[in-house]
Design a protein around this motif. Sequence first.
Motif, PDB file in Angstrom:
ATOM      1  N   SER A   1      47.792  29.204  51.545  1.00 48.44           N
ATOM      2  CA  SER A   1      48.043  27.951  50.838  1.00 48.44           C
ATOM      3  C   SER A   1      49.545  27.798  50.591  1.00 48.44           C
ATOM      4  CB  SER A   1      47.291  27.939  49.504  1.00 48.44           C
ATOM      5  OG  SER A   1      47.769  28.964  48.651  1.00 48.44           O
ATOM      6  N   ARG A   2      49.973  26.572  50.354  1.00 47.02           N
ATOM      7  CA  ARG A   2      51.400  26.321  50.143  1.00 47.02           C
ATOM      8  C   ARG A   2      51.949  27.148  48.980  1.00 47.02           C
ATOM      9  NH1 ARG A   2      53.170  21.889  53.014  1.00 47.02           N
ATOM     10  NH2 ARG A   2      51.577  20.437  53.746  1.00 47.02           N
ATOM     11  N   GLU A   3      51.145  27.277  47.923  1.00 45.39           N
ATOM     12  CA  GLU A   3      51.613  27.998  46.733  1.00 45.39           C
ATOM     13  C   GLU A   3      51.775  29.491  46.984  1.00 45.39           C
ATOM     14  OE1 GLU A   3      49.199  25.774  46.816  1.00 45.39           O
ATOM     15  OE2 GLU A   3      50.251  24.145  45.781  1.00 45.39           O
ATOM     16  N   MET A   4      51.029  30.034  47.939  1.00 43.60           N
ATOM     17  CA  MET A   4      51.023  31.481  48.160  1.00 43.60           C
ATOM     18  C   MET A   4      51.600  31.884  49.512  1.00 43.60           C
ATOM     19  SD  MET A   4      49.779  32.468  45.314  1.00 43.60           S
ATOM     20  CE  MET A   4      49.439  34.187  45.623  1.00 43.60           C
TER      21      MET A   4
ATOM     22  N   GLN B   1      52.072  35.555  51.049  1.00 38.24           N
ATOM     23  CA  GLN B   1      51.227  35.920  52.178  1.00 38.24           C
ATOM     24  C   GLN B   1      52.057  36.343  53.380  1.00 38.24           C
ATOM     25  OE1 GLN B   1      47.901  36.312  52.418  1.00 38.24           O
ATOM     26  NE2 GLN B   1      48.344  37.065  54.485  1.00 38.24           N
ATOM     27  N   ARG B   2      53.213  35.756  53.531  1.00 38.65           N
ATOM     28  CA  ARG B   2      54.064  36.116  54.658  1.00 38.65           C
ATOM     29  C   ARG B   2      54.405  37.604  54.632  1.00 38.65           C
ATOM     30  NH1 ARG B   2      59.772  33.169  55.855  1.00 38.65           N
ATOM     31  NH2 ARG B   2      60.290  34.061  53.833  1.00 38.65           N
ATOM     32  N   ILE B   3      54.777  38.125  53.463  1.00 42.17           N
ATOM     33  CA  ILE B   3      55.085  39.551  53.366  1.00 42.17           C
ATOM     34  C   ILE B   3      53.831  40.383  53.637  1.00 42.17           C
ATOM     35  CG2 ILE B   3      55.886  41.386  51.833  1.00 42.17           C
ATOM     36  CD1 ILE B   3      57.636  39.385  50.447  1.00 42.17           C
ATOM     37  N   ARG B   4      52.700  39.946  53.087  1.00 46.61           N
ATOM     38  CA  ARG B   4      51.452  40.668  53.349  1.00 46.61           C
ATOM     39  C   ARG B   4      51.111  40.679  54.835  1.00 46.61           C
ATOM     40  NH1 ARG B   4      48.260  38.048  48.168  1.00 46.61           N
ATOM     41  NH2 ARG B   4      48.724  39.725  46.684  1.00 46.61           N
ATOM     42  N   SER B   5      51.317  39.565  55.501  1.00 45.42           N
ATOM     43  CA  SER B   5      51.034  39.498  56.939  1.00 45.42           C
ATOM     44  C   SER B   5      51.972  40.409  57.724  1.00 45.42           C
ATOM     45  CB  SER B   5      51.160  38.051  57.432  1.00 45.42           C
ATOM     46  OG  SER B   5      50.181  37.221  56.844  1.00 45.42           O
ATOM     47  N   TYR B   6      53.239  40.458  57.322  1.00 45.18           N
ATOM     48  CA  TYR B   6      54.176  41.368  57.979  1.00 45.18           C
ATOM     49  C   TYR B   6      53.697  42.817  57.842  1.00 45.18           C
ATOM     50  CZ  TYR B   6      57.728  37.611  58.121  1.00 45.18           C
ATOM     51  OH  TYR B   6      58.418  36.461  58.363  1.00 45.18           O
ATOM     52  N   ILE B   7      53.234  43.187  56.648  1.00 40.44           N
ATOM     53  CA  ILE B   7      52.789  44.562  56.406  1.00 40.44           C
ATOM     54  C   ILE B   7      51.569  44.882  57.262  1.00 40.44           C
ATOM     55  CG2 ILE B   7      51.794  46.106  54.673  1.00 40.44           C
ATOM     56  CD1 ILE B   7      53.581  44.650  52.590  1.00 40.44           C
ATOM     57  N   VAL B   8      50.590  43.970  57.299  1.00 37.71           N
ATOM     58  CA  VAL B   8      49.399  44.183  58.131  1.00 37.71           C
ATOM     59  C   VAL B   8      49.787  44.296  59.594  1.00 37.71           C
ATOM     60  CG1 VAL B   8      47.241  43.147  58.933  1.00 37.71           C
ATOM     61  CG2 VAL B   8      47.849  43.050  56.508  1.00 37.71           C
ATOM     62  N   PHE B   9      50.703  43.438  60.041  1.00 41.15           N
ATOM     63  CA  PHE B   9      51.157  43.492  61.429  1.00 41.15           C
ATOM     64  C   PHE B   9      51.787  44.839  61.755  1.00 41.15           C
ATOM     65  CE2 PHE B   9      54.581  42.964  64.522  1.00 41.15           C
ATOM     66  CZ  PHE B   9      53.897  42.418  65.606  1.00 41.15           C
ATOM     67  N   LEU B  10      52.651  45.338  60.871  1.00 42.01           N
ATOM     68  CA  LEU B  10      53.297  46.633  61.110  1.00 42.01           C
ATOM     69  C   LEU B  10      52.285  47.773  61.082  1.00 42.01           C
ATOM     70  CD1 LEU B  10      56.580  46.160  59.040  1.00 42.01           C
ATOM     71  CD2 LEU B  10      56.351  46.184  61.537  1.00 42.01           C
ATOM     72  N   GLU B  11      51.273  47.656  60.229  1.00 40.36           N
ATOM     73  CA  GLU B  11      50.214  48.677  60.209  1.00 40.36           C
ATOM     74  C   GLU B  11      49.500  48.755  61.550  1.00 40.36           C
ATOM     75  OE1 GLU B  11      47.823  47.410  56.953  1.00 40.36           O
ATOM     76  OE2 GLU B  11      48.894  48.627  55.462  1.00 40.36           O
TER      77      GLU B  11
ATOM     78  N   ALA C   1      57.240  44.361  43.871  1.00 45.19           N
ATOM     79  CA  ALA C   1      58.171  43.672  42.967  1.00 45.19           C
ATOM     80  C   ALA C   1      57.816  42.191  42.863  1.00 45.19           C
ATOM     81  CB  ALA C   1      59.597  43.845  43.473  1.00 45.19           C
ATOM     82  N   TYR C   2      57.435  41.620  43.981  1.00 44.36           N
ATOM     83  CA  TYR C   2      57.067  40.194  44.022  1.00 44.36           C
ATOM     84  C   TYR C   2      55.902  39.925  43.063  1.00 44.36           C
ATOM     85  CZ  TYR C   2      56.646  35.676  46.521  1.00 44.36           C
ATOM     86  OH  TYR C   2      56.640  34.359  46.878  1.00 44.36           O
ATOM     87  N   THR C   3      54.814  40.683  43.213  1.00 47.63           N
ATOM     88  CA  THR C   3      53.601  40.414  42.440  1.00 47.63           C
ATOM     89  C   THR C   3      53.743  40.775  40.964  1.00 47.63           C
ATOM     90  OG1 THR C   3      52.735  42.584  43.128  1.00 47.63           O
ATOM     91  CG2 THR C   3      52.076  40.666  44.439  1.00 47.63           C
ATOM     92  N   SER C   4      54.647  41.692  40.645  1.00 42.19           N
ATOM     93  CA  SER C   4      54.787  42.121  39.250  1.00 42.19           C
ATOM     94  C   SER C   4      55.874  41.373  38.498  1.00 42.19           C
ATOM     95  CB  SER C   4      55.081  43.626  39.197  1.00 42.19           C
ATOM     96  OG  SER C   4      56.314  43.930  39.826  1.00 42.19           O
ATOM     97  N   LYS C   5      56.846  40.770  39.198  1.00 39.33           N
ATOM     98  CA  LYS C   5      57.995  40.195  38.519  1.00 39.33           C
ATOM     99  C   LYS C   5      58.281  38.735  38.850  1.00 39.33           C
ATOM    100  CE  LYS C   5      60.331  44.697  38.478  1.00 39.33           C
ATOM    101  NZ  LYS C   5      60.168  44.920  37.031  1.00 39.33           N
ATOM    102  N   PHE C   6      57.856  38.262  40.022  1.00 37.46           N
ATOM    103  CA  PHE C   6      58.344  36.956  40.469  1.00 37.46           C
ATOM    104  C   PHE C   6      57.244  35.989  40.888  1.00 37.46           C
ATOM    105  CE2 PHE C   6      61.675  40.114  41.474  1.00 37.46           C
ATOM    106  CZ  PHE C   6      62.664  39.655  40.619  1.00 37.46           C
ATOM    107  N   MET C   7      56.046  36.142  40.333  1.00 37.99           N
ATOM    108  CA  MET C   7      54.964  35.250  40.711  1.00 37.99           C
ATOM    109  C   MET C   7      55.202  33.810  40.242  1.00 37.99           C
ATOM    110  SD  MET C   7      52.886  36.643  42.696  1.00 37.99           S
ATOM    111  CE  MET C   7      51.557  35.429  42.668  1.00 37.99           C
ATOM    112  N   LYS C   8      56.031  33.625  39.233  1.00 34.07           N
ATOM    113  CA  LYS C   8      56.349  32.260  38.811  1.00 34.07           C
ATOM    114  C   LYS C   8      57.129  31.513  39.887  1.00 34.07           C
ATOM    115  CE  LYS C   8      56.304  32.994  33.808  1.00 34.07           C
ATOM    116  NZ  LYS C   8      57.084  32.923  32.545  1.00 34.07           N
TER     117      LYS C   8
END
Length: 391
Positions: A175-178, A182-192, A272-279
């Motif tokens: 979604s636009r908000e996430m 999600q981009r970072i999560r997708s990068y991590i899954v791709f590297l895995e 760091a993203y999920t714990s500090k910068f979700m706003k």
Amino acid sequence: MIGRRVCSGWRPFLLCLPLFFVFVHIMSVLELRQHSAAEVPQRKQYKKFDHLVFGPAAGEGLRDRLQCKGNKALTKTHFGASSKHLKAGGNISIVTVFATYNVDQQTNGKSLDSVTVGNISYSKVERSIAILNVFVNFIQETMPQSNIIILTNPSSKLPVERDRLTILPIQGDYSREMLMLQRIRSYIVFLETRAAEHSKLKGQVNHYIFTDSDIAVVDDLGQIFNDHPDFHVALTFRNNKEQPLNSGFIAVRGTPEGILRAKFFLEEVLKAYTSKFMKASRMLGDQLALAWVVKSHSSFDVRRFSRKQAFMDQISGASVLFLPCSIYNWTPPEGAGQFHGMPLDVKVVHFKGSRKRLMLESWSFLKSTSSSDIADMLCLILRSGRTKYDF
């Protein structure tokens, strides 16, 4: 009479002196308020244009900047040789995250405005796909032997079919908000997945460059891995105190160690993203998280961000190469050297925000005549990069 007695003589005078300064200060404030409307300039409102608007090319007379006469480049030293090399981009994959969104054709009874570039009109969805196609076009022009991988939502149907292009679905929240998260999560899954598959490659090394889809690669990027053989992950930096790192360009060395170190590094960024910068999840959260992970190391010297030279440091167990945005992530609308012109060795142009029309127009110009080349196209970008367009 009483006032005269109180303030007569030296001692009373000294006691009354602070009152005098208070009185003067109050009068100055009142005068400033009376004239503030006339003296304080109003914030400039930018008009968006539906056509390219040209001005003088910045950097005139600077020896290390592109020199232009109109849309004709006068200095082409660094352009052409590598960009036309038929083997450029070998063993490199450019990876981007892209998602489409359903857009209602009617909003409050009014049809959504289309955007016309050249002789083609685009809806909002169509212009996003057009940008994606031009993104692919530039890569295949300058790095014809590279592979292109698009990470996307499994439900997305992307009408993009090319040689050496793979659409790879990865489950997640696009979604636009996430999307930035999600981009970072997708990068991590791709590297895995790449780490798990590396044993099947029989010693072959394929490097990865993660980018936004609104960039134009204007020169071969393989030089990064040749000139800097010891890094695991590369980031681009700029002289910006709050947001020194831009997430639109991340390079990963394709060795087993490089892939794993980059994965662990991005996991730290995600944490760091999920714990500090979700706003700031819709925008800037990833860049703020990147900066936090890097600057949280006490030995890191942030003063190096004010210089233009590449440098390396050890961050979260990874050897991180820092590359100047002025070369690897040059941005027309937001500076990164733009007001001093364009470096002769620029390799990536990032069309942020409303400059996406300029991205389409630039590709159209490049292919319009046989005499046009990348250096001339860069003059077109340089002359029109400060204008806000209708995308």
